[in-house]
Design a protein around this motif. Structure first.
Motif, PDB file in Angstrom:
ATOM      1  N   ASP A 261       3.505  24.536  26.281  1.00  0.00           N
ATOM      2  CA  ASP A 261       4.850  25.143  26.314  1.00  0.00           C
ATOM      3  C   ASP A 261       5.647  24.756  25.060  1.00  0.00           C
ATOM      4  OD1 ASP A 261       5.265  22.482  26.960  1.00  0.00           O
ATOM      5  OD2 ASP A 261       6.656  22.889  28.615  1.00  0.00           O
ATOM      6  N   GLN A 262       5.076  23.864  24.247  1.00  0.00           N
ATOM      7  CA  GLN A 262       5.729  23.501  22.982  1.00  0.00           C
ATOM      8  C   GLN A 262       5.180  24.320  21.802  1.00  0.00           C
ATOM      9  OE1 GLN A 262       8.409  21.489  23.041  1.00  0.00           O
ATOM     10  NE2 GLN A 262       7.994  21.710  25.227  1.00  0.00           N
ATOM     11  N   HIS A 263       4.222  25.199  22.059  1.00  0.00           N
ATOM     12  CA  HIS A 263       3.698  26.068  20.997  1.00  0.00           C
ATOM     13  C   HIS A 263       4.836  26.975  20.522  1.00  0.00           C
ATOM     14  CE1 HIS A 263       1.382  29.228  19.008  1.00  0.00           C
ATOM     15  NE2 HIS A 263       0.315  28.446  19.075  1.00  0.00           N
ATOM     16  N   PRO A 264       4.953  27.206  19.199  1.00  0.00           N
ATOM     17  CA  PRO A 264       6.059  28.062  18.719  1.00  0.00           C
ATOM     18  C   PRO A 264       6.082  29.422  19.394  1.00  0.00           C
ATOM     19  CG  PRO A 264       4.835  27.105  16.869  1.00  0.00           C
ATOM     20  CD  PRO A 264       4.137  26.657  18.120  1.00  0.00           C
ATOM     21  N   TRP A 265       4.945  29.980  19.717  1.00  0.00           N
ATOM     22  CA  TRP A 265       4.931  31.276  20.394  1.00  0.00           C
ATOM     23  C   TRP A 265       5.677  31.209  21.733  1.00  0.00           C
ATOM     24  CZ3 TRP A 265      -0.281  34.426  20.494  1.00  0.00           C
ATOM     25  CH2 TRP A 265      -0.472  35.005  19.224  1.00  0.00           C
ATOM     26  N   PHE A 266       5.438  30.129  22.479  1.00  0.00           N
ATOM     27  CA  PHE A 266       6.076  30.064  23.791  1.00  0.00           C
ATOM     28  C   PHE A 266       7.567  29.775  23.644  1.00  0.00           C
ATOM     29  CE2 PHE A 266       7.332  28.277  27.902  1.00  0.00           C
ATOM     30  CZ  PHE A 266       6.904  29.317  28.714  1.00  0.00           C
ATOM     31  N   ARG A 267       7.902  28.901  22.726  1.00  0.00           N
ATOM     32  CA  ARG A 267       9.327  28.580  22.544  1.00  0.00           C
ATOM     33  C   ARG A 267      10.108  29.827  22.121  1.00  0.00           C
ATOM     34  NH1 ARG A 267       9.386  22.481  20.578  1.00  0.00           N
ATOM     35  NH2 ARG A 267      11.496  23.022  20.024  1.00  0.00           N
ATOM     36  N   THR A 268       9.509  30.605  21.207  1.00  0.00           N
ATOM     37  CA  THR A 268      10.239  31.807  20.781  1.00  0.00           C
ATOM     38  C   THR A 268      10.255  32.845  21.906  1.00  0.00           C
ATOM     39  OG1 THR A 268       8.257  32.617  19.679  1.00  0.00           O
ATOM     40  CG2 THR A 268       9.880  31.566  18.286  1.00  0.00           C
ATOM     41  N   ALA A 269       9.224  32.839  22.750  1.00  0.00           N
ATOM     42  CA  ALA A 269       9.210  33.785  23.876  1.00  0.00           C
ATOM     43  C   ALA A 269      10.366  33.488  24.833  1.00  0.00           C
ATOM     44  CB  ALA A 269       7.878  33.708  24.620  1.00  0.00           C
ATOM     45  N   VAL A 270      10.599  32.217  25.098  1.00  0.00           N
ATOM     46  CA  VAL A 270      11.707  31.865  25.989  1.00  0.00           C
ATOM     47  C   VAL A 270      13.028  32.274  25.331  1.00  0.00           C
ATOM     48  CG1 VAL A 270      12.916  29.969  27.139  1.00  0.00           C
ATOM     49  CG2 VAL A 270      10.405  29.985  27.065  1.00  0.00           C
ATOM     50  N   GLU A 271      13.135  31.993  24.041  1.00  0.00           N
ATOM     51  CA  GLU A 271      14.400  32.308  23.334  1.00  0.00           C
ATOM     52  C   GLU A 271      14.639  33.809  23.202  1.00  0.00           C
ATOM     53  OE1 GLU A 271      13.846  30.341  19.615  1.00  0.00           O
ATOM     54  OE2 GLU A 271      13.855  28.367  20.592  1.00  0.00           O
ATOM     55  N   ALA A 272      13.540  34.576  23.041  1.00  0.00           N
ATOM     56  CA  ALA A 272      13.705  36.004  22.728  1.00  0.00           C
ATOM     57  C   ALA A 272      14.149  36.828  23.942  1.00  0.00           C
ATOM     58  CB  ALA A 272      12.408  36.568  22.158  1.00  0.00           C
ATOM     59  N   GLY A 273      13.910  36.320  25.137  1.00  0.00           N
ATOM     60  CA  GLY A 273      14.423  37.014  26.321  1.00  0.00           C
ATOM     61  C   GLY A 273      13.542  38.137  26.835  1.00  0.00           C
ATOM     62  N   ARG A 274      13.971  38.625  27.993  1.00  0.00           N
ATOM     63  CA  ARG A 274      13.292  39.700  28.734  1.00  0.00           C
ATOM     64  C   ARG A 274      12.868  40.873  27.870  1.00  0.00           C
ATOM     65  NH1 ARG A 274      16.414  38.598  32.830  1.00  0.00           N
ATOM     66  NH2 ARG A 274      15.372  38.584  34.856  1.00  0.00           N
ATOM     67  N   GLY A 275      11.648  41.345  28.104  1.00  0.00           N
ATOM     68  CA  GLY A 275      11.215  42.589  27.472  1.00  0.00           C
ATOM     69  C   GLY A 275      10.887  42.465  25.990  1.00  0.00           C
ATOM     70  N   SER A 276      10.949  41.268  25.447  1.00  0.00           N
ATOM     71  CA  SER A 276      10.718  41.107  23.996  1.00  0.00           C
ATOM     72  C   SER A 276       9.223  41.081  23.685  1.00  0.00           C
ATOM     73  CB  SER A 276      11.350  39.797  23.522  1.00  0.00           C
ATOM     74  OG  SER A 276      10.720  38.712  24.181  1.00  0.00           O
ATOM     75  N   PRO A 277       8.853  41.444  22.433  1.00  0.00           N
ATOM     76  CA  PRO A 277       7.437  41.336  22.056  1.00  0.00           C
ATOM     77  C   PRO A 277       6.950  39.894  22.132  1.00  0.00           C
ATOM     78  CG  PRO A 277       8.793  42.153  20.197  1.00  0.00           C
ATOM     79  CD  PRO A 277       9.700  42.033  21.396  1.00  0.00           C
ATOM     80  N   GLU A 278       7.840  38.929  21.948  1.00  0.00           N
ATOM     81  CA  GLU A 278       7.423  37.520  22.049  1.00  0.00           C
ATOM     82  C   GLU A 278       6.968  37.189  23.470  1.00  0.00           C
ATOM     83  OE1 GLU A 278      10.100  38.607  20.532  1.00  0.00           O
ATOM     84  OE2 GLU A 278      10.183  37.745  18.512  1.00  0.00           O
ATOM     85  N   ARG A 279       7.721  37.723  24.468  1.00  0.00           N
ATOM     86  CA  ARG A 279       7.313  37.448  25.860  1.00  0.00           C
ATOM     87  C   ARG A 279       6.009  38.156  26.212  1.00  0.00           C
ATOM     88  NH1 ARG A 279      12.484  36.039  29.767  1.00  0.00           N
ATOM     89  NH2 ARG A 279      13.172  34.376  28.376  1.00  0.00           N
ATOM     90  N   ALA A 280       5.726  39.236  25.505  1.00  0.00           N
ATOM     91  CA  ALA A 280       4.508  40.002  25.822  1.00  0.00           C
ATOM     92  C   ALA A 280       3.231  39.260  25.405  1.00  0.00           C
ATOM     93  CB  ALA A 280       4.566  41.368  25.131  1.00  0.00           C
ATOM     94  N   ARG A 281       3.382  38.115  24.735  1.00  0.00           N
ATOM     95  CA  ARG A 281       2.184  37.311  24.433  1.00  0.00           C
ATOM     96  C   ARG A 281       1.778  36.443  25.625  1.00  0.00           C
ATOM     97  NH1 ARG A 281       5.038  35.249  19.012  1.00  0.00           N
ATOM     98  NH2 ARG A 281       4.276  36.776  17.503  1.00  0.00           N
ATOM     99  N   TYR A 282       2.672  36.333  26.587  1.00  0.00           N
ATOM    100  CA  TYR A 282       2.408  35.538  27.802  1.00  0.00           C
ATOM    101  C   TYR A 282       2.596  36.454  29.000  1.00  0.00           C
ATOM    102  CZ  TYR A 282       2.661  31.495  24.683  1.00  0.00           C
ATOM    103  OH  TYR A 282       2.429  30.602  23.670  1.00  0.00           O
ATOM    104  N   HIS A 283       2.557  35.878  30.194  1.00  0.00           N
ATOM    105  CA  HIS A 283       2.773  36.672  31.405  1.00  0.00           C
ATOM    106  C   HIS A 283       4.133  36.304  31.988  1.00  0.00           C
ATOM    107  CE1 HIS A 283      -1.397  37.955  31.352  1.00  0.00           C
ATOM    108  NE2 HIS A 283      -1.784  36.699  31.259  1.00  0.00           N
ATOM    109  N   PHE A 284       5.159  37.010  31.541  1.00  0.00           N
ATOM    110  CA  PHE A 284       6.497  36.826  32.113  1.00  0.00           C
ATOM    111  C   PHE A 284       6.737  37.921  33.142  1.00  0.00           C
ATOM    112  CE2 PHE A 284       7.066  34.150  28.467  1.00  0.00           C
ATOM    113  CZ  PHE A 284       8.028  33.228  28.838  1.00  0.00           C
TER     114      PHE A 284
END
Ligand code: BGC
Length: 542
Positions: A105-128
Motif C-alpha cells: 500500500d506504500q507503492h506510488p501507484w497505490f498512494r496516487t490511486a487513493v489520492e486520485a479518487g473515484r473513477g480515476s485511471p490511477e484507481r483502475a490499476r487496482y480493484h476499487f
C-alpha cells in the motif's frame, strides 16, 4: 547448456534468515555473497532469493513498494550486482521472487490511486469498488482474505469522506493489482526486463494463478474468491507475455509458478509458450508414507506429461512447517482395533528423532524422482520447526490478522545456524537476531554437521554428488516395482547406460535390497536389509 532447469537443484534462500553481514540481526545480500562457497560445495545449480525489494516488510517483503530497488535492510543494487556476479563465477544461477498479484500500500501507484479518487485511471490499476448498504459502509462482497478477515479495506477520499473499498487477497497492506488493465502488464514486463538486464536467470512467481479475479466480485457461499481457472483463463495471456520477455534474453531464463491449484490446472501454466516449472505442492502435503508419496509422484508426472513439462519437487519452504517436525507428528498406530481403520489420528508432540529419520528417507526420494528439486535453507541441516516462540516475538502478519489465533510461519523462518555452540551461531555479529535461535541448535550448525559423517548435511552432500555422477537420478525414466509391499516405494530410474533402483521403506519390516552397488542409504542397513523409515539408492547390475 540447454534447458538446465529441467533437472536443476534450486536452493531457496530466505534472505532475512540466511546470513547477516552488517550485524543488525537480519540477513542481507552481502551475507549471502559471503556464504556462496558453502552453496557451491553443497552442489546446487541455482538460488531462489525471497523478495529483497524496497518494502515496508509487513509481509516480509511480499509487499513491494518499489520493484526496481533493493530494500536498505538487505543492501543496495550494487550488492545485488556483486552477488549475481559471484554466484555466476561459481556456476550458480540466480532467480528472484516476483510478486505480481499485489503491491504494497506504500507503492506510488497505490498512494496516487487513493489520492486520485473515484473513477480515476490511477484507481483502475487496482480493484476499487463502492461499498454496499447505507453510505456504502459494508464491503462490496463477502470474500475473505487469506490472512484472515475481509478482503476489502475502505479508504478515506481526498475530501475526507469515507470512501471506496479496495480488494486484497492477503493483508490490507497488500492491495491486489487489476491485471485486466494493460498498463499493469506493461509495467511488470518492464520490471522483468530490469532484472534480466542485470543478469538474473529467472523468477519464482508468487501467487501465480491468482492474478485475475471475477470483476463482479459476487458473494460466494464460503467467502472464497472466484479466480477464473482453466485453459482459456485470461491469466494465461499474462504468462505468454512473460515468456516472450524471458525468451528475448539469451541463456534460458525461467519462470517458476507458485500455485496450490490442482495438478491439471497447474500443468496449464506449463504449456509450450508459458512458464518452465511449477512446484508440486502435492509432494509437500504427502507422506511420509508410501501411498501418499507415490500418489504425489504419479499424479504430478501424469499431469505434466501431456504438456512436456518437468516436475518440481519440494518438501519445505518459508510458508510451511519444516518437514522434520511434520514427519515427526505422524498419526500413530493405536493398540485398539478400530473397525475399518488401521490408524487413528493422535496428535502428539512431534518426535523429532523419528521426523529427522523420515526426512532423510524422503530426501532420497526428492533427489531421485525425475525433475527439478527445490531445497529450503536449513533443510539440508535437518532443522526442525521452532514452535515455542514467545507470542510477544511473533512477526508473521497472520498472527495479528487472525486475532491471535494462528501463530503463522515464523517457526520455519528462524535464522541459519552456521557455527559455534550458542546463538546466534555465526549468523550475525549481533546477539539479537530478528527471530531468536534455539540454544538446542548447537549440534545442527553447518560446522558441526560438516564434521559428522552421519549428519543430514553429509547425506545431502553425498546424494547431490551422486546425482551429478549418475544421470539416471533426477532424469531417468521411472518405472514402479508393482511387486513391492504397500508400505514400500520401489522404482527404477533408467537411462540408456544404467538403472538405479530407489527403495523407501515406510513399513515396520526390513526390506531386502536388489543386487547391485549400494550408492547411498539414509541410515545404515541392518543385516544387509533396509530398516523402517529409510531409503536407499542401488545401482543395478544390467
Ligand atoms: C508467499 C507467502 C506470502 C504470500 C503473499 C505466498 O505465495 O510464499 O510468503 O505471504 O504469497 O505474497
Amino acid at each position: 547448456m540447454a534447458e538446465w532447469w529441467r533437472d536443476a537443484i534450486v536452493y531457496q534462500i530466505y534472505p532475512r534468515s540466511f546470513a547477516d553481514a552488517n550485524g543488525d540481526g537480519v540477513g542481507d545480500l552481502r551475507g549471502i555473497t559471503a556464504r556462496l562457497d558453502y552453496l557451491a560445495d553443497l552442489g546446487v545449480d541455482a538460488l531462489w532469493l525471497g523478495p529483497v525489494f524496497a518494502s515496508p516488510q509487513v509481509d516480509h517483503g511480499y509487499d513491494v513498494a518499489d520493484y526496481r530497488a533493493i530494500d536498505p535492510l538487505f543492501g543496495t543494487l550494487a550488492d545485488m550486482d556483486v552477488l549475481i556476479a559471484a554466484a555466476h563465477a561459481r556456476g550458480i544461477r540466480v532467480t528472484l521472487d516476483f510478486v505480481p498479484n499485489h503491491t504494497s500500500d506504500q507503492h506510488p501507484w497505490f498512494r496516487t490511486a487513493v489520492e486520485a479518487g473515484r473513477g480515476s485511471p490511477e484507481r483502475a490499476r487496482y480493484h476499487f469498488r463502492d461499498g454496499r448498504g447505507p453510505g456504502g459502509n459494508r464491503p462490496p462482497s463477502n470474500w475473505c482474505a487469506v490472512f484472515g478477515g475481509s478482503s476489502w479495506t475502505r479508504v478515506t477520499e481526498p475530501d475526507g469522506s469515507p470512501g471506496q473499498w479496495y480488494y486484497h487477497l492477503f493483508a490490507a497492506e497488500q492491495p491486489d493489482l487489476n491485471w485486466a488493465n494493460p498498463e499493469v502488464l506493461a509495467e511488470f514486463c518492464d520490471v522483468l526486463r530490469f532484472w534480466l538486464d542485470r543478469g538474473v536467470d529467472g523468477f519464482r512467481i508468487d501467487v501465480a494463478d491468482g492474478l485475475i479475479k471475477d470483476p463482479a466480485f459476487p458473494d460466494t457461499p464460503d467467502g472464497s474468491p472466484i479466480i477464473p481457472k482453466g485453459a482459456d483463463s485470461p491469466v494465461h495471456e499474462v504468462y505468454r507475455a512473460f515468456r516472450r520477455v524471458l525468451d528475448a534474453y539469451p541463456g534460458d531464463r525461467i519462470g517458476v509458478i507458485e500455485t496450490g491449484a490442482d495438478d491439471e490446472i497447474v500443468a496449464l501454466f506449463l504449456r509450450p509458450g508459458e512458464m518452465h516449472l511449477a512446484f508440486s505442492f502435492r509432494f509437500v502435503h504427502a507422506g511420509p508414507d508410501a501411498a501418499s508419496l507415490r500418489e504425489a509422484v504419479t499424479r504430478t508426472l501424469a499431469a505434466n506429461a501431456p504438456v512436456g513439462a518437468s516436475a518440481t519437487w519440494v518438501t519445505d519452504n518459508h510458508d510451511t512447517t519444516r518437514s522434520v517436525t511434520r514427519y515427526g507428528s505422524l498419526t500413530k498406530l493405536v493398540g485398539a482395533y478400530i473397525p475399518g481403520e488401521r490408524r487413528t489420528k493422535v496428535v502428539t508432540a512431534p518426535d523429532l528423532a523419528a521426523g529427522a529419520r523420515r526426512a532423510r528417507a524422503v530426501a532420497l526420494l526428492l533427489l531421485a524422482v525425475p525433475g527439478a528439486a527445490f531445497l529450503y535453507q536449513g533443510q539440508e541441516l535437518g532443522l526442525p520447526n521452532v514452535d515455542d516462540l514467545p507470542e510477544s516475538l511473533l512477526q508473521d502478519p497472520i498472527w495479528e490478522r487472525s486475532g491471535h489465533t494462528v501463530r503463522g510461519r515464523d517457526g520455519c523462518r528462524i535464522p541459519m545456524p552456521w557455527a559455534g555452540d550458542r546463538p546466534p551461531f555465526g549468523f550475525s555479529a549481533s546477539p539479537r537476531t530478528w527471530l531468536p535461535m534455539p540454544d538446542s541448535w548447537a549440534g545442527l550448525t553447518v560446522e558441526a554437521e560438516a564434521a559428522d559423517l552421519s549428519s543430514m548435511l553429509t547425506l545431502y552432500r553425498d546424494a547431490l554428488r551422486l546425482r551429478r555422477e549418475h544421470r539416471a537420478l533426477g532424469r531417468g525414466a521411472l518405472r514402479w516395482d508393482e511387486a513391492a509391499s504397500p508400505d514400500v516405494l520401489a522404482f527404477d530410474l533408467a537411462t540408456a547406460d544404467e538403472t538405479v533402483r530407489v527403495v523407501a521403506n515406510f513399513g515396520t519390516t526390513p526390506v531386502t535390497l536388489p543386487a547391485g552397488e549400494l550408492l547411498v542409504a539414509s541410515v545404515p542397513l541392518e543385516e544387509g536389509r533396509l530398516p523402517r523409515d529409510a531409503a536407499a539408492w542401488v545401482r543395478r547390475r544390467s
